[in-house]
Design a protein around this motif. Structure first.
Motif: not given
Ligand code: ADP
Ligand code: MG
Length: 665
Positions: A491-502
């Motif tokens: 449910r997270q926006p793609a950007g946030q997903k990516e930041t958290n993953m990173q």
């Protein structure tokens, strides 16, 4: 013809009453009706009759239709009686027997086993029960002969494999003279089902090998060689070398490659793809790598760019979130041929993406892409590009044979050296504090941890709440600022997903709490613990995929399957398998056995489901044989022109258009 009976009734023998024992299931007896009476009243009312032959007495009982049956019974009349044998208080009995009046001397026993077909309540109520259908079938069958139910298999095959002739097989499957001949009929018809499909698949492959036109990667060039020599950070495994070689041969042949690369999780498929992409560039062609998720595409992009650093080749990334200006630049460079390697997501198959000369398309984790999506890549070049599809998990052998038999496939059944098998344990929820202690000790040693929550449906509110609750719970055990947690979910926006993953990839966080979005491909070698919550909710291949996220470095790694104490037997079996093996190919086979082909991901329109009699799990051996002989036939006589193969050819022509040929090509 093709509505097959699901069981048979044996009326081929007449049994003496004295020979009936509790081990007899159904039996047919003949004798005289001694006497009958109705006993009991209202709800317990029943009709009993006694039948005698020269050896004993059997009791016949009816609870229904009493009035009607009582009227039809005649004392001292000879009857042929059939039914299920019961022993009730030591007395032999048949409830609701089938009765037939014996007219002139004893009725001879039937010469074949009587078929029973599946039917529906509605059909039954109109008089078409399982056995009535049998009578119809018998009637229709009498119209058939070897002349109009033609043999379709080559004679040599029939004799070599000792198969029943076709007409005989159909006869014996409906009206067998014995159980043994039924089994023979079954074997022949199962073989036929497999053989015909395998023949068609072999033919598609053969045609592609012979007729398709593909770009030629004729040379191994400078780029490939210098990467191999100076940039490859490890020695390739023997399996990787073999597969690279298989693909090189294929792409040099002048025909289009359509290859499936199957490898266990962590077997190193990406580097193989990368090498082939370099091969394409060396030969003046562009190549693309398509991943199913944004995170994966990014990861491939970072890894591959890093490995290619210092080499004269550019790599770019195109996904849904590529900024407009960069996107514009990429599209133009692709069209003009100034860009050799592009990595991306579905964005790559959009109409606007045009290549100057696409020579290779690599598709990672194929289950996630539909056929149409893949096909649209083909259209991006005049001569279709070579296609390499990499699976997320091993596919059971038999499923690969029936579903991907028209493809060429390579198997990587070896993990890079130094990998230790992931230690897998099962823990009940009550054990959670200890699990948390263990996690803490691993984090203290500098390691990272995944905690996965099930997300069965992207939109399911319940799963989502479960995840949030889990997150709070983990946070209570591992408070900031001593510990940092990343959370990733759909449910997270793609950007946030990516930041958290990173942040997790950069080791800024210790724990990754996530749904299965990280399932495929993500590679964090420092992560050594994979905790899977509600492990009972996951399928085997998914569990194996998730476990594959750890054990990627040389550190000892752990997978902890958490469940409540209430576990169904199938879930228990899955967990048992997970804790007993790390081999993805083995797990794939077990998964197929447990769930059957219809339930395996990506097989909803599986060729494996089109069989009426054969079963790819139970009849594995027959399938192997069928495949072997189908390949021989196509190799020796691809057009089926020999006299011996004529009937096969005619049969195939008669089927034309009735069976889908191939899903992928
Ligand atoms: P998968 O087949 O699951 O896609 P990857 O391609 O992501 O696996 O590879 C898993 C990890 O193994 C990566 O970190 C990769 O760099 C590493 N690896 C691949 N091949 C080898 C090898 N021959 N020796 C050592 N490590 C390897
Ligand atoms: Mg991968």
């Amino acid at each position: 013809m093709h509505l097959f009976p699901y069981r048979h009734i044996d009326k081929t023998k007449i049994t003496k009453i004295a020979d009936l024992t509790p081990s007899v299931d159904y039996a047919q007896v003949q004798g005289k009706l001694w006497y009958y009476e109705t006993v009991g009243d209202r709800s317990s009312r029943r009709l009993t009759a006694f039948l005698t032959d020269e050896t004993g007495v059997i009791e016949l009982t009816w609870f229904k239709g009493i009035n009607w049956i009582e009227k039809s019974l005649k004392q001292n009349q000879a009857y042929n009686v059939f039914g299920r044998i019961n022993f009730f208080m030591g007395k032999v009995q048949i409830v609701h027997p089938e009765m037939e009046v014996v007219i002139n001397g004893p009725t001879p026993a039937k010469s074949y086993l009587e078929p029973v077909y599946s039917t529906t309540e509605k059909l039954k109520s109109r008089g078409l029960g399982g056995r009535q259908i049998g009578k119809l079938t018998a009637c229709l069958f009498s119209l058939l002969s070897e002349e109009n139910l033609l043999e379709n298999l080559p004679q040599s095959l029939i004799s070599k494999l000792r198969l029943l002739p076709r007409y005989e097989a159909f006869k014996q499957i409906h009206f067998p003279i014995s159980n043994q001949s039924y089994e023979q009929a079954l074997r022949r018809l199962k073989f036929e089902e497999f053989f015909i499909t395998q023949l068609r698949l072999a033919k598609v492959r053969f045609e592609r090998h012979r007729k398709s036109k593909g770009v030629v990667f004729s040379k191994v060039g400078e780029l490939f060689n210098s990467f191999y020599r100076d940039h490859l950070p490890f020695e390739l495994t023997a399996a990787q070398k073999r597969v690279v070689k298989e693909i090189r041969t294929d792409t040099g042949s002048g025909h289009q490659m359509n290859r499936l690369l199957q490898g266990d999780v962590g077997s190193g498929k990406t580097i193989v793809a990368q090498l082939i992409m370099l091969l394409a560039v060396d030969n003046g062609y562009q190549s693309c790598l398509m991943a199913p998720t944004e995170i994966l595409a990014q990861q491939h992009f970072h890894n591959i760019s890093e490995l290619l650093h210092g080499l004269p080749v550019g790599v770019h990334l195109l996904t849904g979130s590529t900024p407009v200006t960069e996107r514009k630049f990429i599209l133009q460079a692709l069209a003009e041929g100034n860009l050799s390697i592009i990595i991306g997501t579905h964005a790559l198959i959009e109409e606007v993406v045009q290549f100057k000369n696409l020579g290779l398309a690599v598709i990672d984790e194929q289950h996630r892409f539909g056929v149409a999506q893949r096909a649209s890549l083909w259209k991006k070049a005049v001569i279709p590009p070579h296609v390499l599809v990499m699976t997320a998990t091993p596919i059971p052998r038999t499923l690969a044979m029936t579903d991907f038999g028209d493809l060429d496939y390579s198997i990587m059944d070896e993990l890079p050296p130094g990998r230790q098998p992931v230690i897998t344990v099962h823990r009940y929820d009550t054990y959670r504090p200890k699990v948390m202690d263990f996690i803490r000790s691993e984090i203290d040693r500098g390691r990272q941890v995944y905690i996965i929550f099930p997300l069965i449906e992207e939109s399911s509110k319940l799963d989502y709440e479960n995840l949030m609750k889990g997150y709070e719970n983990v946070k209570a055990f591992f408070p900031e600022p001593g510990y940092w947690i990343s959370m990733v979910h759909g449910r997270q926006p793609a950007g946030q997903k990516e930041t958290n993953m990173q942040r997790f990839i950069n080791k800024d966080t210790h724990i990754m709490v996530s749904t299965t979005v990280i399932e495929v491909g993500v590679n964090v070698t420092n992560a050594t613990v994979m905790v899977i919550e509600n492990a009972e909710k996951f399928g085997l291949s998914q569990l194996h995929q998730l476990r594959g996220r750890v054990g990627r470095g040389s550190e000892k790694s752990y997978c902890i399957l958490m469940t409540s104490t209430k576990l169904g037997s199938e879930a228990r079996e899955r967990i048992k398998i997970m804790t007993s093996t790390n081999n993805g190919f083995e797990i794939a086979e077990k998964d197929l056995e447990l769930r059957g082909p219809g339930e395996i991901e990506g097989t909803k329109q599986s060729g494996a489901l089109n069989f009426k009699l054969a079963d790819i799990v139970k009849d594995k051996a027959i399938l192997e044989t069928a495949k072997k002989f189908a390949e021989v036939v196509i190799e020796e006589d691809p057009e089926l022109e020999s006299a011996e193969n004529l009937q096969l050819k005619n049969y195939l022509l008669s089927l034309h258009g009735k069976t889908p040929w191939s899903k992928i090509s």
